[in-house]
Write an enzyme that holds these catalytic residues in place. Structure first.
Site, PDB file in Angstrom:
ATOM      1  CB  SER A 213      28.639  45.658 -18.862  1.00 26.56           C
ATOM      2  OG  SER A 213      27.889  45.956 -17.713  1.00 26.56           O
TER       3      SER A 213
HETATM    4  N1  SAH Z   1      27.972  43.208 -13.766  1.00 29.31           N
HETATM    5  C1  SAH Z   1      26.893  42.663 -14.569  1.00 29.31           C
HETATM    6  C2  SAH Z   1      26.106  43.766 -15.224  1.00 29.31           C
HETATM    7  C3  SAH Z   1      24.641  43.562 -15.046  1.00 29.31           C
HETATM    8  S1  SAH Z   1      23.605  44.949 -15.366  1.00 29.31           S
HETATM    9  C4  SAH Z   1      27.392  41.621 -15.535  1.00 29.31           C
HETATM   10  O1  SAH Z   1      28.621  41.403 -15.612  1.00 29.31           O
HETATM   11  O2  SAH Z   1      26.599  40.982 -16.199  1.00 29.31           O
HETATM   12  C5  SAH Z   1      23.434  45.628 -13.727  1.00 29.31           C
HETATM   13  C6  SAH Z   1      22.731  44.789 -12.716  1.00 29.31           C
HETATM   14  O3  SAH Z   1      22.541  45.613 -11.558  1.00 29.31           O
HETATM   15  C7  SAH Z   1      21.345  44.285 -13.100  1.00 29.31           C
HETATM   16  O4  SAH Z   1      21.337  42.883 -13.024  1.00 29.31           O
HETATM   17  C8  SAH Z   1      20.414  44.897 -12.047  1.00 29.31           C
HETATM   18  O5  SAH Z   1      19.360  44.050 -11.649  1.00 29.31           O
HETATM   19  C9  SAH Z   1      21.374  45.163 -10.895  1.00 29.31           C
HETATM   20  N2  SAH Z   1      20.974  46.191  -9.927  1.00 29.31           N
HETATM   21  C10 SAH Z   1      20.382  47.386 -10.147  1.00 29.31           C
HETATM   22  N3  SAH Z   1      20.214  48.047  -8.981  1.00 29.31           N
HETATM   23  C11 SAH Z   1      20.729  47.243  -8.001  1.00 29.31           C
HETATM   24  C12 SAH Z   1      20.856  47.366  -6.579  1.00 29.31           C
HETATM   25  N4  SAH Z   1      20.426  48.440  -5.910  1.00 29.31           N
HETATM   26  N5  SAH Z   1      21.436  46.347  -5.900  1.00 29.31           N
HETATM   27  C13 SAH Z   1      21.875  45.238  -6.540  1.00 29.31           C
HETATM   28  N6  SAH Z   1      21.772  45.069  -7.882  1.00 29.31           N
HETATM   29  C14 SAH Z   1      21.212  46.060  -8.600  1.00 29.31           C
END
Ligand code: SAH
Length: 216
Positions: free
Chosen positions: A63
């Site tokens: 993000s």
């Molecule tokens: N907090 C992260 C942001 C990553 S983007 C960071 O600091 O880098 C959001 C993430 O949510 C992605 O990696 C995606 O694979 C994950 N995601 C989406 N749906 C999900 C679910 N139901 N359970 C767990 N992870 C999920």
């Protein structure tokens, strides 16, 4: 030499975040300390201290720093509190929460991202409990959580996350369609009473799962 360069860039980024309204001093100290360039692929390192989201593989992103800082400030984690994160991705948000003294539990659905985040946590000596599964059903075993942060955008607030939130706790989650979401900051006043504040507008990758979007 290289490290020093990143330190300057990190400080400049944090100044930008302060200019945008980030004022929690504990959070600011952690943002100055945690090295975002360690959480992005090698070819992205030169962009790690720009205030933008960056690709991390599997079609996912780390993000935007402002979004991470804003969500963390809204969540307002205190040392020792149990915090659940859905969407580990790169692991950066989890590292920020851990740096603030929270006991962090994080869930990622993509095995590759889960594995590389685990490696970084190990390397940085961060005690973070991570799991590879569908986060929309939460992590009941360790509930209730003092705070829950969802870093992917869903169509509705997953019922299990509301259930697994402690009374007095906050759930921060982007809700909307796949292109645009508002950030909902939900306070659990009692088992049946929730207060919601909405902050427009954010764009997250989709929350995919039982209580999220369906995978295509
Ligand atoms: N907090 C992260 C942001 C990553 S983007 C960071 O600091 O880098 C959001 C993430 O949510 C992605 O990696 C995606 O694979 C994950 N995601 C989406 N749906 C999900 C679910 N139901 N359970 C767990 N992870 C999920």
């Amino acid at each position: 030499m290289c490290l020093e360069m990143y330190e300057t860039e990190r400080k400049e980024l944090v100044d930008i975040l302060i200019g945008k309204g980030i004022s929690n001093q504990d959070l600011i100290n952690v943002l100055l300390k945690i090295e975002r360039h360690l959480f992005v692929p090698d070819i992205m390192k030169q962009h790690a201290y720009k205030d933008v989201a960056l690709p991390i593989g599997m079609g996912q992103t780390i993000s935007q720093p402002y979004t991470v800082a804003f969500m963390t400030q809204e969540l307002d984690p205190r040392p020792g509190q149990k915090i659940l994160e859905i969407g580990t991705g790169s692991g950066y948000q989890a590292a920020i929460l851990s740096g603030m003294g929270a006991r962090v539990f994080t869930i990622e659905r993509h095995t590759d991202l889960y594995n590389s985040a685990m490696k970084i946590f190990d390397r940085m000596n961060l005690k973070i409990a991570a799991r590879c599964s569908d986060g929309t059903i939460g992590w009941e075993e360790f509930s209730p959580f003092d705070g829950i942060i969802v870093t992917a955008g869903g169509p509705t607030v997953p019922v299990n996350l509301k259930k697994q939130l402690a009374v007095g706790g906050k759930l921060v989650i982007p809700i909307g369609d796949k292109k645009l979401q508002t950030l909902q900051v939900i306070t659990k006043k009692s088992d049946t009473d929730f207060f919601t504040r909405e902050v427009p507008y954010f764009t997250f990758v989709p929350l995919i799962g039982k209580e999220g979007w369906k995978e295509k």
